[in-house]
Write an enzyme that holds these catalytic residues in place. Structure first.
Site, PDB file in Angstrom:
ATOM      1  N   GLY A   1      10.152  -1.066  -4.002  1.00 31.78           N
ATOM      2  CA  GLY A   1       8.718  -1.063  -4.146  1.00 31.78           C
ATOM      3  C   GLY A   1       8.204   0.341  -4.011  1.00 31.78           C
ATOM      4  O   GLY A   1       8.919   1.241  -3.572  1.00 31.78           O
TER       5      GLY A   1
ATOM      6  N   ASP B   1      -2.492  -1.146   9.359  1.00 34.40           N
ATOM      7  CA  ASP B   1      -2.412  -1.541   7.953  1.00 34.40           C
ATOM      8  C   ASP B   1      -1.818  -2.937   7.805  1.00 34.40           C
ATOM      9  O   ASP B   1      -0.865  -3.152   7.062  1.00 34.40           O
ATOM     10  CB  ASP B   1      -1.605  -0.510   7.168  1.00 34.40           C
ATOM     11  CG  ASP B   1      -1.985  -0.520   5.687  1.00 34.40           C
ATOM     12  OD1 ASP B   1      -3.062  -1.065   5.362  1.00 34.40           O
ATOM     13  OD2 ASP B   1      -1.207   0.000   4.881  1.00 34.40           O
TER      14      ASP B   1
END
Ligand SMILES: *[C@@H]1O[C@H](CO)[C@@H](O)[C@H](O)[C@H]1NC(C)=O
Ligand SMILES: *[C@@H]1O[C@H](CO)[C@@H](O)[C@H](O)[C@H]1NC(C)=O
Ligand SMILES: *[C@@H]1O[C@H](CO)[C@@H](O)[C@H](O)[C@H]1NC(C)=O
Ligand SMILES: *[C@@H]1O[C@H](CO)[C@@H](O)[C@H](O)[C@H]1NC(C)=O
Ligand SMILES: *[C@@H]1O[C@H](CO)[C@@H](O)[C@H](O)[C@H]1NC(C)=O
Length: 668
Positions: A348, A466
């Site tokens: 990713g 996050d």
């Protein structure tokens, strides 16, 4: 080089003169296309020189005129007068040391069978030296002192008959007209001329030596009265022999002229010797230089390769990192593990870098390697200290950090490999696989417990900064684990609140976090709320729509709740096997966490209690949740936020520009 044009003028005259004797004669002014018979290491150079020996040691070289020369009319006759002259030069690679010397030779055969190099000068061997059956006459230019053969010194001229013990000998040199003797050094490398004259009547052989271009000295160096008729056969071969000893030496002949029954023609316009220090003059140049160049080229290539490899695997270490050496990975290993960080291995990519799959070379442990571009060293120490300490504690719902590595401008984090990837893949954008409600709830429960661990169970409070679906990773059993903890801190680091950058992901950022730039456990809770809604609804917090009016998830869920039908917001993909109250709980909890006032949000500890059903979630209205205090109405600080807003941290989430735009336009 221009002497290439001076060619051998080889004359072969047969003269039936009144003396009724044959005349053999030839002249070589240089040896271009000369037909001599060579053996040993003798050769012609490209500049038309006859090179009897070059660099070799323990070598000999012979060059003979190919045709026999008539020295007598009959086997028992007397030897004709003959005359020969040649120009030679002896160059040694080692200054005043040299090979053994050079001999003009008259022999019964072309070549000298069984001859030895060294002090046998390529003429004889230990058995035949001095043997009367040899029929060999030589005029030696001897540059080595050989006591065995009665040499006088290492620089002499001698006449040899059938053996190397000279019958006439003198130090090399010449007598001038006044009778004064001048030494010549044979190995000086200078061109010198030799004249050998035999008078058939007086039976006297004269040998004279001088520097090239000098008049032939009147007084010969050697004068030998000796009848050669018992030594020379009717026909003989003439030529040269030369030998090197342990010192590589070049023995050159530049020109040669010969005549029987007459005076040898004078030589003229001889080729030049190679310039000293250039080709052919020294072993250094012919062999040394190429070897040195080759070695230097190879060395340079190796150095470059070494440098490049070192550069390739170069890391940064600082003193404070010593205590983390167990967590330190070698870049080279990571490079091998990820097959050179191949694009094919990318799991990713996010705003801060790419994540690669890797397999450790020896342990075969599967890892995920996150490569983060990071120039600043500021905050690095705190960051590493934090992630390492969390990594040491381990929690089943926090992706295990295995270690890290640092390079110039790069921080590399190594995590356990999560075979099922990030959660967002299973939620939206028409996923190939979706999770049913029970699987989702287990993930939610896990993430809550992981976040609780960070907030309350670590040595000190760790703020994730996050929390979102793309930062939740699933292992082989679909256990959800929080990844990327604290990374935002590395980017949001700063002591001056004015300069503090806000880092996180749009739609998950608490309004006060946006405003003040300060992350708190409560801002994590806000993000967790957005996460709850996206998992339950299968939608992004901000969903771009065709008509430009983006869907703000929290508003939409709130409106469903307001209509008294909060379950309308649930993702249809959760299946049918679920407890409606649990879905409702999660949706309501999501709204609760989205409260714009941080002090009104629950803590992670409370959230766990709600999720586990230990404490019942009060009605939203009791909790003060209303459309007025849900997030997107707060616009303060947005300008600052926009300036410093970086891209998403997660590696599977790619925020589209319209998301940002909609945010800028204030949402709904
Ligand atoms: C060289 O001389 C030999 C002997 O005279 C002769 O057989 C040979 O043909 C000659 N070669 C050339 C190229 O002139
Ligand atoms: C040459 O001399 C040898 C002795 O030295 C003698 O035996 C022989 O017969 C002689 N030959 C001729 C052709 O004179
Ligand atoms: C050769 O020359 C060196 C100096 O160049 C000298 O020391 C040495 O004695 C010389 N050797 C002979 C054999 O002349
Ligand atoms: C010539 O060389 C010899 C031996 O090397 C030496 O004894 C003699 O003095 C030299 N003579 C001159 C004139 O240089
Ligand atoms: C040899 O040298 C002597 C002088 O030493 C001279 O008289 C004689 O003619 C020379 N012989 C030849 C063949 O040159």
């Amino acid at each position: 080089m221009f002497f290439n044009f001076f060619i051998l003028v080889a004359l072969f005259l047969v003269d039936f003169s009144p003396a009724s004797c044959e005349v053999d004669a030839f002249i070589f002014n240089g040896f271009q296309s000369a037909n001599l018979s060579l053996d040993g290491i003798a050769q012609f150079t490209s500049t038309d020189l006859l090179l009897l020996t070059n660099s070799g040691t323990q070598n000999q070289g012979h060059a003979f005129y190919p045709n026999p020369i008539h020295f007598k009319n009959s086997p028992n006759g007397s030897v004709f007068s003959f005359s020969t002259t040649f120009v030679f030069a002896i160059r040694s690679d080692y200054g005043n040391l040299s090979g053994h010397g050079l001999v003009f030779v008259i022999a019964p055969h072309k070549g000298l069978q069984g001859s030895l190099a060294n002090h046998y000068l390529g003429l004889f061997n230990s058995n035949n030296n001095g043997n009367g059956l040899n029929h060999v006459i030589g005029v030696e230019l001897d540059t080595i002192y050989s006591e065995d053969f009665g040499d006088i010194n290492d620089n002499h001229v001698g006449i040899d008959i059938n053996g190397l013990r000279s019958v006439a000998i003198h130090t090399a040199g010449y007598f001038d007209d006044t009778g004064f003797f001048h030494n010549l050094t044979l190995i000086s490398g200078k061109e010198m001329q030799v004249w050998i004259d035999y008078d058939g009547r007086t039976k006297q052989m004269n040998v004279t030596v001088a520097q090239l271009h000098m008049e032939k000295p009147v007084r010969p160096l050697l004068a030998l009265k000796h009848d050669l008729s018992s030594i020379l056969d009717q026909t003989m071969y003439v030529g040269f022999s030369s030998s090197t000893g342990s010192v590589p030496t070049h023995h050159y002949i530049l020109g040669w002229s010969f005549k029987t029954n007459g005076k040898a023609q004078e030589l003229s316009q001889l080729p030049e010797l190679p310039r000293l220090g250039s080709k052919g003059t020294s072993r250094f140049v012919t062999i040394g230089l190429p070897i040195i160049s080759l070695v230097s080229v190879v060395a340079a290539v190796l150095a470059v390769v070494y440098y490049v490899r070192r550069k390739k695997y170069e890391e940064i270490h600082e003193d404070w990192e010593r205590e983390y050496r167990l967590q330190r990975f070698k870049y080279k290993e990571l490079y091998i593990a990820t097959k050179g960080f191949r694009e094919k291995e990318v799991l990713g990519a996010g705003g801060f870098g790419k994540v690669y799959k890797g397999v450790m070379p020896i342990t075969k442990l599967e890892i995920a390697v996150k490569k983060i571009s990071h120039e600043s060293r500021q905050g690095m120490k705190e960051f590493i200290s934090e992630i390492v300490s969390i990594g040491r504690m381990q929690h089943r719902n926090v992706v295990q950090l295995l270690g890290y590595c640092r390079r110039k401008g790069e921080l590399i984090l190594i995590y356990e490999y999560m075979s099922n990837g990030s959660l967002d893949k299973y939620l939206y954008d028409q996923p190939r696989y979706t999770l049913d409600w029970n699987q989702r709830f287990r993930v939610i429960r896990g993430v809550a417990s992981g976040l609780f661990f960070l907030h309350e169970e670590c040595d000190h409070v760790v703020i994730h900064r996050d929390v979102k679906a793309s930062n939740v990773l699933l292992d082989g059993e679909l256990n959800g684990k929080l990844g990327d903890f604290g990374l935002a801190r590395l980017y949001g680091h700063g002591t001056d609140p004015q300069s503090t950058r806000v880092v996180g992901t749009l739609g998950y950022l608490a309004p006060e976090h946006t405003r003040t730039g300060r992350a708190t456990p409560s801002s994590d809770v806000f993000s967790f709320g957005a996460f709850l809604l996206e998992v339950a609804c299968g939608r992004r917090p901000i969903q771009p729509r065709q008509d430009g009016d983006d869907l703000i998830l929290v508003d939409w869920v709130f409106s469903c709740w307001n209509r008294g039908n909060i379950l309308d917001a649930a993702d249809p993909n959760i299946g049918i096997d679920f407890v409606p109250g649990q879905v409702e709980l999660v949706l309501k909890l999501g709204l609760f966490c989205s409260h714009s006032d941080p002090s009104c949000r629950p803590t992670m500890r409370q959230i766990l209690l709600f999720l586990d059903g230990v404490v019942a979630l009060p009605e939203l209205s009791e909790l003060g949740v209303s459309s007025a205090n849900l997030t997107f109405e707060h616009r303060g600080g947005f300008d600052d936020f926009v300036k410093s807003y970086p891209t998403s941290l997660g590696y599977a989430y790619s925020g589209s520009p319209s998301v940002t735009d909609s945010f800028l336009s204030g949402g709904r």
